[in-house]
Design an enzyme around this catalytic site. Structure first.
Site, PDB file in Angstrom:
ATOM      1  N   LYS A  15       2.822   8.862   0.281  1.00 30.97           N
ATOM      2  CA  LYS A  15       2.250   8.927   1.627  1.00 30.97           C
ATOM      3  C   LYS A  15       2.906   7.855   2.497  1.00 30.97           C
ATOM      4  CE  LYS A  15      -2.341   9.122   3.806  1.00 30.97           C
ATOM      5  NZ  LYS A  15      -3.802   9.098   3.518  1.00 30.97           N
TER       6      LYS A  15
ATOM      7  N   SER B  66      -6.254  12.682   5.204  1.00 31.84           N
ATOM      8  CA  SER B  66      -5.062  12.272   5.921  1.00 31.84           C
ATOM      9  C   SER B  66      -3.782  12.384   5.102  1.00 31.84           C
ATOM     10  CB  SER B  66      -5.237  10.835   6.420  1.00 31.84           C
ATOM     11  OG  SER B  66      -5.406   9.936   5.336  1.00 31.84           O
TER      12      SER B  66
ATOM     13  N   SER C 244      -9.395  11.677   1.901  1.00 33.57           N
ATOM     14  CA  SER C 244      -8.012  11.909   2.324  1.00 33.57           C
ATOM     15  C   SER C 244      -7.048  12.299   1.227  1.00 33.57           C
ATOM     16  CB  SER C 244      -7.474  10.672   3.061  1.00 33.57           C
ATOM     17  OG  SER C 244      -8.125  10.519   4.296  1.00 33.57           O
TER      18      SER C 244
END
Length: 555
Positions: A130, A205, A229
């Protein structure tokens, strides 16, 4: 700084320039082609060996590299090419660094050829990260225009640990601006799409990771989870994802939102296409003694006893509790059908879970986040002048209240007021522990419930801009329960018909009911989450294997 739009456009253009021409799709699917999950198989850019490599799970990849069947260079090249293909149809990547990754893979191949031994448990395995997880010399703008052009001076602790275990970090993936969204869109890289149905969100996310791993553009990715997330993208994209407890995976050296908010912090966790990949990641990280590199990491080695379910009767006569809804929003028909599939597949005892004070828990969590969120977002965005995104809806440019209410004008609370909220959090955790313990009276095993099986969300992946709630995941964040997402099925309009209206809990429940039309959710994955207690990652993984095997046998 110059105009934020030009900075964002320049960064996006630089990213596009890093894509090799020979890896570009001859024709990009039209927007009407919603399912692009098979594009890597059909586009003609991957040869038979590259398809075999990228369709293999983590266990096969690690064994094949260790035994010399495939080199790390071949595996990394294959996944890089597939990741770039995935990016062209879902917009899932941020940083691309092909030469650097292949150089690292070549060094690992040289070590294996020279010594006959692997460097560590992840030897030669490409791993996606990420965007917020720092890699020295690369940007981690995290969807903020203000952070474009800022290069990491050192690796995040987790990056160092993964590399020491033999992994090859090879791409970074897209996130929403601020991270505090269950969807993925920002002013720099744009919107990430769901490969199963591009009219639907990939979640957030860690939405870039969700899309990339679902398209097998990465065998193993790392996301973060403060309110769902990791689990929402895993659930929406039909893959496995783990939310560990606070501090189980080291977070030091990452960029983040709401830094300094330590009452309900974000955690890092893996996303992959098999539970084996989840287990391999957690064992490798715990085996590296991360508490010696990050002072907030928990001093807890991987426990084979816990993995063998020593605290759960050795795995004999397990009892699961199913939470059909959270008392706030009743899930859509596909979600309920997924839960029913799991119940039928399990040979274990199953009881119903009666949620307690979930609305109160979620309000408490939001109050913790909101204490300084607005100021945090303003401080970060003000250097560039970029607007703080207030809606993820592509057709809505008017400011609306998002899931946090944090972008609305809100006075900062005093330290004393925040302490009262944190005290409430402690009290709610104590009450929930007692609620769990009290199930010993109904399980019939002599133990409390072993794990809870719950929806990941009240809906499957939903239209862009419509996923405004993370209630089914956030509740476990505040309680700090370890939670694993397991894919179950996909939406079938013939099976998942609209049900008659139920007695609505509230306006949100009514709106969720009215939003459901099975055709709009075509092909969306259906997933569940298996929830254990604090720091029970080993047991959650082991029970997840039992549920996953039961589902595969049932299908």
């Amino acid at each position: 700084m110059s105009d934020w739009r030009s900075i964002a456009a320049k960064k996006k253009s630089e990213q596009d320039a890093l894509i090799p021409n020979e890896w570009r799709l001859v024709s990009i699917p039209s927007p009407s082609e919603i399912d692009v999950s098979r594009i890597p198989e059909t586009c003609g850019l991957l040869d038979a060996i590259e398809l075999e490599i990228t369709n293999s799970d983590v266990d096969v990849l690690l064994e094949s590299i260790a035994k010399g069947r495939w080199t790390s260079v071949a595996v990394t090249s294959a996944f890089y090419k597939r990741a770039i293909i995935a990016h062209q149809v879902t917009n899932c990547l941020t940083e691309i660094f092909i030469e650097r990754a292949l150089k690292r893979a070549a060094e690992l191949d040289e070590h294996l050829a020279t010594t006959g031994t692997v460097i560590g448990p992840l030897h030669g395995l490409p791993i996606s990260l990420k965007d917020q997880i720092n890699i020295k010399g690369l940007e981690s703008c995290m969807g903020y225009v203000s952070w474009v052009g800022t290069f990491a001076e050192r690796n995040a602790v987790l990056t160092d640990i993964l590399e020491s275990a033999g992994a090859v970090p090879f791409v970074k993936t897209n996130v929403p601006q601020t991270l505090m969204w269950p969807e993925t869109f920002n002013h720099v890289f744009g919107r990430t799409l769901n490969p199963h149905n591009r009219s639907l969100t990939s979640g957030g996310s860690s939405g870039g990771e969700g899309s990339l791993v679902a398209m097998r553009g990465s065998p193993l990715g790392v996301g973060s989870d403060i309110g769902g997330s990791v689990r929402i993208p895993a659930g929406f994209c039909g893959i496995y994802g783990l939310r560990p407890s606070y501090g189980r995976v080291p977070y030091a050296g990452c960029v983040n939102s709401l830094e300094g908010q330590d009452s309900a912090p974000s955690v890092l966790g893996p996303l992959t296409n098999s539970i084996y990949g989840i287990k391999t990641f957690m064992k490798a990280v715990a085996g590296a003694r991360p508490w010696l590199k990050d002072p907030l990491a928990v001093r807890k080695r991987w426990s084979e006893d816990e993995y063998n379910l020593a605290d759960h009767g050795g795995g004999n006569k397990l009892c699961f509790a199913i939470m059909w809804d959270d008392g706030i929003v009743v899930p859509h028909p596909p979600i309920t059908r997924g839960m029913e599939i799991v119940k039928k597949a399990l040979l274990n005892a199953v009881i119903d879970w009666k949620p307690s004070k979930h609305a109160e828990i979620l309000t408490c969590l939001r109050n913790i986040w909101q204490a300084g969120a607005q100021e945090d977002f303003q401080v970060v965005t003000s250097p560039s002048g970029e607007p703080v995104i207030s809606s993820m809806d592509p057709e809505d440019n008017t400011p609306v209240t998002d899931i946090l209410d944090a972008r609305a004008t809100k006075a900062t609370v005093s330290a004393y007021q925040l302490w009262q909220i944190q005290k409430q959090k402690r009290n709610l955790r104590e009450e929930y522990l007692q609620l769990w313990e009290d199930t010993v009276k109904t399980t019939g095993t002599g133990r409390a419930v072993d794990a809870i099986i719950a929806p990941v969300a009240a809906n499957t992946a939903i239209a862009h801009g419509k996923n405004r709630s993370a209630s089914y995941t956030s509740v476990w964040n505040m309680l700090d329960y370890s939670s694993l997402v397991i894919p179950v099925s996909k939406v079938d309009p013939e099976l998942d018909l609209v049900k008659a209206p139920h007695k609505f809990y509230n306006e949100d429940d009514k709106a969720n009911y009215e939003r459901y039309n099975p055709v709009d959710f075509m092909n969306a994955p259906i997933s569940i989450q298996l929830v254990g207690r604090t720091l029970e990652e080993e047991a959650v993984i082991a029970m997840g294997e039992i549920v996953d095997a039961a589902l595969k046998s049932h299908h």
